[in-house]
Design a protein around this motif. Structure first.
Motif, PDB file in Angstrom:
ATOM      1  N   SER A  58     -41.446  -5.857  31.145  1.00  0.00           N
ATOM      2  CA  SER A  58     -40.636  -5.530  32.476  1.00  0.00           C
ATOM      3  C   SER A  58     -39.351  -4.829  32.018  1.00  0.00           C
ATOM      4  CB  SER A  58     -40.302  -6.991  32.915  1.00  0.00           C
ATOM      5  OG  SER A  58     -38.917  -6.800  33.724  1.00  0.00           O
TER       6      SER A  58
ATOM      7  N   THR B 169     -37.004  -3.975  34.057  1.00  0.00           N
ATOM      8  CA  THR B 169     -35.860  -4.710  34.541  1.00  0.00           C
ATOM      9  C   THR B 169     -35.223  -5.711  33.654  1.00  0.00           C
ATOM     10  OG1 THR B 169     -36.710  -4.209  36.710  1.00  0.00           O
ATOM     11  CG2 THR B 169     -34.861  -5.770  36.632  1.00  0.00           C
TER      12      THR B 169
ATOM     13  N   GLY C  31     -33.627  -4.199  30.894  1.00  0.00           N
ATOM     14  CA  GLY C  31     -32.207  -3.894  31.170  1.00  0.00           C
ATOM     15  C   GLY C  31     -31.272  -4.878  31.078  1.00  0.00           C
ATOM     16  N   ILE C  32     -31.636  -5.911  31.757  1.00  0.00           N
ATOM     17  CA  ILE C  32     -30.722  -7.201  31.902  1.00  0.00           C
ATOM     18  C   ILE C  32     -30.272  -7.668  30.554  1.00  0.00           C
ATOM     19  CG2 ILE C  32     -30.408  -9.507  32.610  1.00  0.00           C
ATOM     20  CD1 ILE C  32     -32.402  -8.783  35.011  1.00  0.00           C
TER      21      ILE C  32
ATOM     22  N   VAL D 176     -36.801 -12.237  37.856  1.00  0.00           N
ATOM     23  CA  VAL D 176     -37.149 -10.938  37.525  1.00  0.00           C
ATOM     24  C   VAL D 176     -38.811 -10.949  37.176  1.00  0.00           C
ATOM     25  CG1 VAL D 176     -37.363  -9.065  35.989  1.00  0.00           C
ATOM     26  CG2 VAL D 176     -34.804  -9.779  37.047  1.00  0.00           C
TER      27      VAL D 176
ATOM     28  N   GLU E  57     -33.927  -9.036  45.009  1.00  0.00           N
ATOM     29  CA  GLU E  57     -32.438  -8.901  44.504  1.00  0.00           C
ATOM     30  C   GLU E  57     -31.639 -10.105  45.015  1.00  0.00           C
ATOM     31  OE1 GLU E  57     -29.338  -8.039  42.949  1.00  0.00           O
ATOM     32  OE2 GLU E  57     -31.003  -6.984  42.461  1.00  0.00           O
TER      33      GLU E  57
ATOM     34  N   ARG F 295     -32.348 -12.756  42.353  1.00  0.00           N
ATOM     35  CA  ARG F 295     -31.768 -12.575  41.138  1.00  0.00           C
ATOM     36  C   ARG F 295     -30.331 -12.734  41.099  1.00  0.00           C
ATOM     37  NH1 ARG F 295     -33.235  -6.460  39.562  1.00  0.00           N
ATOM     38  NH2 ARG F 295     -31.423  -6.886  38.234  1.00  0.00           N
TER      39      ARG F 295
END
Lengths: 347, 347
Positions: free
Chosen positions: A151, A153, A156-157, A207, A213, A216
């Motif tokens: 993932s 995303t 990135g987190i 996620v 969103e 999240r």
């Protein structure tokens, strides 16, 4: 951050909750038990290496009795959003724990700490060099596992959190032992050093579960506020809590010259003589037992421990409100319980 | 690894090449110049932070006059495979340099080094603590940039390299200053500590350009073999090269007790008295100027510097052969030139 009325929110919410799990981590232990078993197996496996020194050091920390709250948050927040597709949440939870362990290894070197949770630190047993390098190895293994999950995303987190944590550490190092540190400065450091990983740990759950969103954002807010609340409660407990029981304080922060929120608040309210006392204690290391007794007296006189507790409650209310947006389930209850547990540690 | 006849390969290949750039990095400097300008801008921007200490330390290393060969390899290997879609190669090149810089910061702490390339190390100016934490920050920023590029394959290659590098460092730390280190042990450490990042730097080029597995494998092999060759040549140069000119050796490795391939080869061929000499020098720190002169004499007597050079040439031949698989272009010529430059440093 909203200055919510946390006590009111808790008492109304608790009417619909299991009273036996209130203010405990039993709930989150129960709902994550199965998956945390897999997380623990994965941690042991990924801390392995043909280089014996690596599992030796990693296991020293991994087996040192931490609550593993961060990976539990990842598992719980994934389950709360219906994740059941595979082992992505298990791998991300292990990543979070590895990032935390790497930070502890490097922190102990930076702080020159000899003890953590009552045990000798890795650096006192194996040296600073090995602590730095094994921390690097665990961080590399964490990123490898993130890639396996696939993932971008989540990657990135967690990579954002990694940079933010290090930046917060450097800031603290640069500002360390200066009584000019403001409440805002201190909260910014806590936000980076502690809350960023709690926030990331909770956010990667929705996620990986494919939630939207808004979900999240709620988990990010939950993790961040819980992380700040935890740190502030720790700050209060280090001086023995709000009850004026001088026998209970551990005083570790004081002896290490760590400027925490209670100290900042008491310093701000202190007269010139008191300000001079704090500077001598924090900046020049006059921090023997007599000084600790004096410091604790000043913290109580100015209500600094109670005021810090109030701020912790406000962040707790924020976390509570964020978790209340979840659909009713045992996992939601468990996440709410964790907030109460955090605050209830102060008696 | 094939024991290629490197000299023959070079002389036949060089007939079709620009003789004026033979054995120099002018070619790679020229073909990557435009993109390296963008890499340098990105590096300065990503080394920035609201915490002043971070750019201070990062710029100390970034401006310290390294050749930036690793990011040049990323740019060149992307261009060699026709990449022109965007700035992915620029970002990955900056990641590679940040990973390298983070490693140097941590290495200097681990090795307790005071000088690097003739300049004071960050740790002597700002302390070990800041070096550890700024290294962590740069690594976090590197992973953030990788996420921006969005290639999970490139992320996998670079995160693998990150773990392998750290594992190699721990291994070296555990085995340090032991004359029982074998040639195979040493090559395994070089493979991990040095060649892994060269290999990853070259491999992400074809990945970002969308090339196939055969192209990736060739660039991986190119980077890895070049990295090993570079390290072995450095090992020889540290004792002044193969010509018996004792005035030229720097002897840094010897004085730091670093066991390199020439030492391992001379030790293996030495009699009992010589073995005792090496153990005293490397394990007990008897490494003054007289000892260095004796060491250099022994290295020449047993042909250890020439034998190390032969091994470097063999790895160079491997790298050369890998780059020869590229379609003819100025970038291919530049990558071939880098191999010759590496080996030609030994006079």
């Amino acid at each position: 951050m909203a200055e919510g009325n946390w006590s009111d929110m808790v008492s109304s919410a608790s009417q619909v909750r299991h009273s036996e799990t209130r203010g405990s981590i039993d709930g989150i232990l129960a709902v994550t038990k199965h998956d945390m078993g897999r997380v623990n197996d994965l941690i042991l496996s990924m801390a392995g290496s043909r280089v014996d020194l690596i599992p030796e050091i990693a296991n020293h920390l991994i087996s040192s009795g931490g609550k593993r709250l961060r990976p539990m948050l990842t598992i719980a927040s994934a389950l709360a959003h219906g994740y059941e597709a595979g082992d992505g949440h298990v791998k991300l939870a292990a990543c979070v724990e590895f990032m935390h362990t790497a930070t502890l290894l490097h922190d102990d070197v930076v702080d020159e700490s000899d003890l953590r949770r009552g045990k000798s630190t890795a650096r006192t047993i194996w040296g600073n060099q090995a602590s730095v390098l094994v921390g690097d190895y665990l961080l590399g293994q964490a990123f490898k596992m993130m890639v396996e999950v696939g993932s971008m995303t989540a990657l990135g987190i967690l990579s954002d959190a990694s940079a933010v944590i290090a930046e917060g550490e450097v800031w603290q190092l640069a500002a360390a032992k200066k009584m000019t540190t403001s409440e805002a400065d201190y909260l910014a450091v806590v936000d980076a050093k502690t809350a960023a990983l709690f926030s990331a740990a909770a956010e990667v759950g929705p996620v990986i579960a494919g939630a939207g969103e808004a979900e999240r954002e709620a988990m990010r807010r939950y993790g961040r506020s819980l992380g700040i609340a935890f740190q502030l409660v720790d700050d209060v407990l280090d001086y023995g809590g709000v009850a004026a029981d001088l026998g209970k304080n551990t005083g570790d922060d004081f002896r290490e010259g760590k400027i925490t929120l209670p100290v900042i608040l008491a310093y701000a309210k202190g007269d010139e003589a008191e300000k001079a006392f704090w500077r001598a204690a924090m900046e020049e290391g006059r921090n023997d037992d007599d000084a600790l007794a004096e410091a604790t007296k000043l913290l109580h006189r100015h209500g600094a421990l109670a005021a810090t507790t109030d701020r912790a409650r406000a962040f707790g209310a924020e976390a509570y409100g964020a978790a209340e947006t979840l659909a009713p389930s045992p996992v939601r209850e468990a996440l709410l319980d964790v907030v109460e547990f955090c605050i209830d540690r102060i008696r």
